[in-house]
Design a protein around this motif. Structure first.
Motif, PDB file in Angstrom:
ATOM      1  N   SER A  70       0.849  -1.181   0.000  1.00  0.00           N
ATOM      2  CA  SER A  70       0.000   0.000   0.000  1.00  0.00           C
ATOM      3  C   SER A  70       0.890   1.238   0.000  1.00  0.00           C
ATOM      4  CB  SER A  70      -0.902   0.001   1.239  1.00  0.00           C
ATOM      5  OG  SER A  70      -1.633   1.207   1.321  1.00  0.00           O
ATOM      6  N   ALA A  71       0.473   2.244  -0.773  1.00  0.00           N
ATOM      7  CA  ALA A  71       1.196   3.514  -0.825  1.00  0.00           C
ATOM      8  C   ALA A  71       0.172   4.613  -1.055  1.00  0.00           C
ATOM      9  CB  ALA A  71       2.226   3.501  -1.942  1.00  0.00           C
ATOM     10  N   GLU A  72       0.099   5.555  -0.114  1.00  0.00           N
ATOM     11  CA  GLU A  72      -0.840   6.661  -0.245  1.00  0.00           C
ATOM     12  C   GLU A  72      -0.149   7.952   0.181  1.00  0.00           C
ATOM     13  OE1 GLU A  72      -5.198   8.044   1.376  1.00  0.00           O
ATOM     14  OE2 GLU A  72      -4.717   5.911   1.326  1.00  0.00           O
ATOM     15  N   TRP A  73      -0.065   8.898  -0.766  1.00  0.00           N
ATOM     16  CA  TRP A  73       0.585  10.179  -0.500  1.00  0.00           C
ATOM     17  C   TRP A  73      -0.459  11.236  -0.200  1.00  0.00           C
ATOM     18  CZ3 TRP A  73       0.820  14.933  -3.263  1.00  0.00           C
ATOM     19  CH2 TRP A  73       1.782  15.827  -2.783  1.00  0.00           C
ATOM     20  N   SER A  74      -0.200  12.041   0.811  1.00  0.00           N
ATOM     21  CA  SER A  74      -1.101  13.110   1.210  1.00  0.00           C
ATOM     22  C   SER A  74      -0.465  14.460   0.892  1.00  0.00           C
ATOM     23  CB  SER A  74      -1.382  13.011   2.716  1.00  0.00           C
ATOM     24  OG  SER A  74      -2.029  14.172   3.179  1.00  0.00           O
ATOM     25  N   ALA A  75      -1.126  15.240   0.042  1.00  0.00           N
ATOM     26  CA  ALA A  75      -0.610  16.567  -0.312  1.00  0.00           C
ATOM     27  C   ALA A  75      -0.653  17.512   0.885  1.00  0.00           C
ATOM     28  CB  ALA A  75      -1.408  17.153  -1.473  1.00  0.00           C
ATOM     29  N   ASP A  76      -1.670  17.360   1.725  1.00  0.00           N
ATOM     30  CA  ASP A  76      -1.804  18.235   2.899  1.00  0.00           C
ATOM     31  C   ASP A  76      -0.645  18.063   3.877  1.00  0.00           C
ATOM     32  OD1 ASP A  76      -4.202  19.135   1.860  1.00  0.00           O
ATOM     33  OD2 ASP A  76      -5.419  17.752   3.046  1.00  0.00           O
ATOM     34  N   HIS A  77      -0.241  16.835   4.105  1.00  0.00           N
ATOM     35  CA  HIS A  77       0.793  16.550   5.100  1.00  0.00           C
ATOM     36  C   HIS A  77       2.159  16.291   4.483  1.00  0.00           C
ATOM     37  CE1 HIS A  77      -2.987  15.391   7.221  1.00  0.00           C
ATOM     38  NE2 HIS A  77      -2.461  16.241   8.081  1.00  0.00           N
ATOM     39  N   GLN A  78       2.199  16.189   3.143  1.00  0.00           N
ATOM     40  CA  GLN A  78       3.451  15.933   2.428  1.00  0.00           C
ATOM     41  C   GLN A  78       4.135  14.652   2.919  1.00  0.00           C
ATOM     42  OE1 GLN A  78       5.093  18.291  -0.062  1.00  0.00           O
ATOM     43  NE2 GLN A  78       2.893  18.614  -0.203  1.00  0.00           N
ATOM     44  N   ASP A  79       3.319  13.601   3.130  1.00  0.00           N
ATOM     45  CA  ASP A  79       3.918  12.340   3.549  1.00  0.00           C
ATOM     46  C   ASP A  79       3.295  11.157   2.816  1.00  0.00           C
ATOM     47  OD1 ASP A  79       1.478  12.274   4.842  1.00  0.00           O
ATOM     48  OD2 ASP A  79       2.285  11.955   6.837  1.00  0.00           O
ATOM     49  N   LEU A  80       4.086  10.111   2.726  1.00  0.00           N
ATOM     50  CA  LEU A  80       3.696   8.890   2.037  1.00  0.00           C
ATOM     51  C   LEU A  80       3.505   7.802   3.094  1.00  0.00           C
ATOM     52  CD1 LEU A  80       3.391   7.275  -0.644  1.00  0.00           C
ATOM     53  CD2 LEU A  80       5.869   6.903  -0.550  1.00  0.00           C
ATOM     54  N   HIS A  81       2.300   7.249   3.164  1.00  0.00           N
ATOM     55  CA  HIS A  81       1.996   6.160   4.095  1.00  0.00           C
ATOM     56  C   HIS A  81       2.218   4.848   3.352  1.00  0.00           C
ATOM     57  CE1 HIS A  81       0.174   8.852   7.058  1.00  0.00           C
ATOM     58  NE2 HIS A  81      -0.243   9.538   5.999  1.00  0.00           N
ATOM     59  N   LEU A  82       3.080   4.006   3.907  1.00  0.00           N
ATOM     60  CA  LEU A  82       3.459   2.762   3.242  1.00  0.00           C
ATOM     61  C   LEU A  82       3.135   1.546   4.087  1.00  0.00           C
ATOM     62  CD1 LEU A  82       7.063   3.710   2.094  1.00  0.00           C
ATOM     63  CD2 LEU A  82       5.117   3.328   0.601  1.00  0.00           C
ATOM     64  N   ILE A  83       2.742   0.474   3.421  1.00  0.00           N
ATOM     65  CA  ILE A  83       2.707  -0.854   4.019  1.00  0.00           C
ATOM     66  C   ILE A  83       3.520  -1.720   3.073  1.00  0.00           C
ATOM     67  CG2 ILE A  83       1.310  -2.841   4.693  1.00  0.00           C
ATOM     68  CD1 ILE A  83      -1.019  -0.913   5.188  1.00  0.00           C
TER      69      ILE A  83
END
Length: 127
Positions: A70-83
């Motif tokens: 899983s990879a989801e990038w958030s423009a608001d927080h400028q971070d990439l959440h990975l599994i």
């Protein structure tokens, strides 16, 4: 003389048995100290970007690494959440792939050449 040989053989057998048990115990203990890798490790990585085009590019780059679930990038927080499966890849592998796509991460910076390939709306402010 014969009794002396029997006693010597018993002592030798005991010594060999003690050495084997000691060696086996050390081998088992060494295996327990190995770092266990998770098949569903979660991470957050800071990644620079601006828009939905950046989001697609960053996530596509992350998914190009074998082992990313899983990879989801958030423009608001400028971070990439990975599994990811740590047996197949590492966070550093993902950061290198994202940097190759032109986006700086907290661990790996994109080259000027890769950054300059970005669309003008995707050119974030570099530090």
């Amino acid at each position: 003389m014969y009794i002396f040989k029997i006693q010597k053989n018993k002592k030798m057998k005991k010594l060999i048995m003690v050495l084997l048990v000691t060696f086996f115990g050390m081998a088992v203990q060494a295996q327990d100290k190995e770092v266990k890798k998770s098949k569903n490790a979660t991470y957050e990585v800071a990644v620079n970007g601006n828009c939905d085009m950046c989001k697609k590019r960053i996530e596509k780059a992350a998914f190009s690494v074998k082992g990313v679930k899983s990879a989801e990038w958030s423009a608001d927080h400028q971070d990439l959440h990975l599994i990811l499966d740590e047996n197949k890849c590492s966070v550093d592998d993902v950061c290198k792939a994202v940097a190759k796509a032109g986006h700086d991460t907290e661990k790996v910076k994109a080259t000027e050449e890769d950054y300059n390939k970005l669309h003008t709306c995707c050119m974030y402010e570099r530090l």
